[in-house]
Design a protein around this motif. Sequence first.
Motif, short mmCIF file in Angstrom:
data_model
loop_
_atom_site.label_atom_id
_atom_site.label_comp_id
_atom_site.label_asym_id
_atom_site.label_seq_id
_atom_site.Cartn_x
_atom_site.Cartn_y
_atom_site.Cartn_z
N ILE A 16 33.08 26.93 49.96
CA ILE A 16 33.19 28.00 50.59
C ILE A 16 33.96 28.22 51.84
O ILE A 16 33.08 27.54 52.70
CB ILE A 16 32.02 29.19 50.59
N PRO A 17 34.83 28.85 52.40
CA PRO A 17 35.40 28.67 53.62
C PRO A 17 34.71 29.62 54.49
O PRO A 17 34.18 30.77 53.96
CB PRO A 17 36.84 29.25 53.68
N VAL A 18 34.33 29.28 55.89
CA VAL A 18 33.59 30.07 56.80
C VAL A 18 34.59 30.34 58.14
O VAL A 18 35.19 29.51 58.84
CB VAL A 18 32.44 29.13 57.18
N ILE A 19 34.32 31.54 58.49
CA ILE A 19 34.94 31.85 59.98
C ILE A 19 33.64 32.56 60.42
O ILE A 19 32.91 33.28 60.43
CB ILE A 19 35.98 33.09 59.54
N LEU A 20 33.68 31.89 61.78
CA LEU A 20 32.65 32.24 62.69
C LEU A 20 33.14 32.96 63.83
O LEU A 20 34.28 32.94 64.24
CB LEU A 20 31.97 30.80 63.45
N LEU A 21 32.15 34.01 64.10
CA LEU A 21 32.81 35.05 65.02
C LEU A 21 31.54 34.87 66.45
O LEU A 21 30.60 34.75 66.21
CB LEU A 21 32.37 36.52 64.63
N THR A 22 32.27 35.09 67.73
CA THR A 22 31.26 34.76 68.63
C THR A 22 31.83 35.44 69.91
O THR A 22 33.29 35.56 70.00
CB THR A 22 31.04 33.46 69.13
N GLU A 32 23.71 27.59 62.06
CA GLU A 32 23.01 26.91 61.05
C GLU A 32 23.38 27.36 59.48
O GLU A 32 23.31 26.64 58.79
CB GLU A 32 21.37 27.48 61.32
N LEU A 33 23.77 28.49 59.28
CA LEU A 33 24.27 29.19 58.10
C LEU A 33 25.43 28.40 57.61
O LEU A 33 25.31 28.04 56.51
CB LEU A 33 24.80 30.61 58.33
N CYS A 34 26.48 28.01 58.44
CA CYS A 34 27.53 27.25 58.08
C CYS A 34 27.21 26.00 57.89
O CYS A 34 27.54 25.30 56.79
CB CYS A 34 28.59 27.30 59.35
N LYS A 35 26.12 25.38 58.54
CA LYS A 35 25.54 23.95 58.31
C LYS A 35 25.33 23.85 56.91
O LYS A 35 25.20 23.09 56.14
CB LYS A 35 24.74 23.53 59.33
N ASN A 36 24.35 24.85 56.39
CA ASN A 36 23.80 25.00 55.40
C ASN A 36 24.74 24.93 54.24
O ASN A 36 24.74 24.35 52.99
CB ASN A 36 22.72 26.10 55.08
N ILE A 37 25.74 26.03 54.30
CA ILE A 37 26.86 26.20 53.43
C ILE A 37 27.68 24.98 53.33
O ILE A 37 27.91 24.48 51.90
CB ILE A 37 27.99 27.19 53.99
N LYS A 38 27.75 24.18 54.22
CA LYS A 38 28.95 23.20 53.98
C LYS A 38 28.03 21.92 53.45
O LYS A 38 28.78 20.74 53.45
CB LYS A 38 29.56 22.86 55.31
N ILE A 97 30.84 21.08 62.14
CA ILE A 97 29.95 21.37 61.25
C ILE A 97 30.66 22.01 60.00
O ILE A 97 30.11 22.23 59.05
CB ILE A 97 28.82 22.19 61.65
N GLY A 98 31.91 22.22 59.98
CA GLY A 98 32.68 22.45 59.01
C GLY A 98 33.30 23.70 58.73
O GLY A 98 33.97 24.25 57.69
N ALA A 99 33.14 24.69 60.03
CA ALA A 99 33.95 25.88 59.80
C ALA A 99 35.41 25.89 59.81
O ALA A 99 35.91 24.95 60.68
CB ALA A 99 33.40 26.96 61.01
N GLU A 100 35.93 26.71 59.03
CA GLU A 100 37.36 26.60 59.01
C GLU A 100 38.20 27.58 60.15
O GLU A 100 39.26 27.04 60.62
CB GLU A 100 37.87 27.23 57.63
N GLU A 101 37.60 28.44 60.68
CA GLU A 101 38.08 29.39 61.75
C GLU A 101 36.95 29.89 62.71
O GLU A 101 35.91 29.68 62.41
CB GLU A 101 38.62 30.26 61.24
N TYR A 102 37.38 29.94 63.90
CA TYR A 102 36.48 30.43 64.99
C TYR A 102 37.22 31.43 65.81
O TYR A 102 38.09 31.12 66.41
CB TYR A 102 36.19 29.15 65.99
N LEU A 103 36.65 32.67 65.85
CA LEU A 103 37.29 33.90 66.20
C LEU A 103 36.67 34.49 67.26
O LEU A 103 35.35 34.61 67.21
CB LEU A 103 37.47 34.77 65.20
#
Length: 370
Positions: A189-195, A175-181, A209-215
């Motif tokens: 602003i580039p977004v890296i998601l961690l999970t 949801e944070l990434c969606k709000n940012i993008k 939803i626009g995240a540049e990276e998923y780690l």
Amino acid sequence: GFQIIVSDTGIGIPADKSPRIFDRFYRVSTKNLSVEGMGIGLSLVKEFVELMEGIITLESKLNFGSIFTIVLPYYAEEVSANPEEHNLERLREKVSLFIDTGEIRKEFRSRNQGQHSILIAEDNPEMLNLLSNTLGEHYHILSATNGKEALSLIKKHSPDLVISDVMMPIMGGLELCKNIKSSITTSHIPVILLTAKVLIENQIEGLEIGAEEYLLKPFHPNILLAKVENLLTIRDKYRQLYNTAVSSQDNPDGITPLDAEFLKKLEVFTEANYADPEFNIDRIADSLFVSRSLLYKKLKALTDLSPNDFITVFRLKKAVKLLGENKLSINEVAYSIGFNDPKYFSRVFRKYYKMSPSDFSAQNTKDASK
């Protein structure tokens, strides 16, 4: 020596995995294990044991359990009394990253001045401290423990990059990434998601939803550092190429659709008005229905130019084309692109291209004749 034996009757550790169990950030993956970890605890235990000149060993049998044995020499207390010789302070710093003191450091200023800023959103205090300390060696760090808090800090401080855990209270990473993008204020602003989730559907959702990276957790900090540096380098190169490109068609890909639309509207309006000497930042802001402050922030993030510099660079790009055609005098070029003073135009041109308009025109004519 002095022995400490810790045993369990758990699922055990496969023989082929045992040699790596003390490696930092290594975790054994099994279908029956649902407890999350970072792969750091056993590595720290091994370092403490070796600091006291002891040894730690593992005996494990799959589906029967594991036995950890620590053997310490009797003089371990005397050895540990020499912190400088055995670098106890270094280990204290490492352990402090994972002790919940009840306080989370909200800001970490890098010793390197002028570096990029990164916001980290992570509800696990140990992981948040680990990431903050690791990245804080290179970047200015802001931290938040949920997406709502992070979004507020992002709007206030405009960091260069956001790193966010997916699973957080109040507002998660997706949801944070969606709000940012989805907001023109923050979409650049580039977004890296961690999970910790390995399901491909979760990764696809984040990227869609626009995240540049998923780690995926656990990960080695050097992997994260490499991804951060890569994203920031791509953004910096885009700014550089945008400024040196002769026209928008020369600009590379590498920005979000919302940002591309923003720049396109800006260029269309500037194209229609750049020849007017009275053209200024207020008219641009009004045309895009944004405030002067947002226009400045957005342009600086995307092109590293202030609005006034953007207008100047846009005009100079037009001047380059006209000088290349060699059909107008330098004075005529200056007037046609919105400069009232040809001498001022020449000074600005020289500052940007490191040569005068006449030298540029002469060089272009020479190159064309070859």
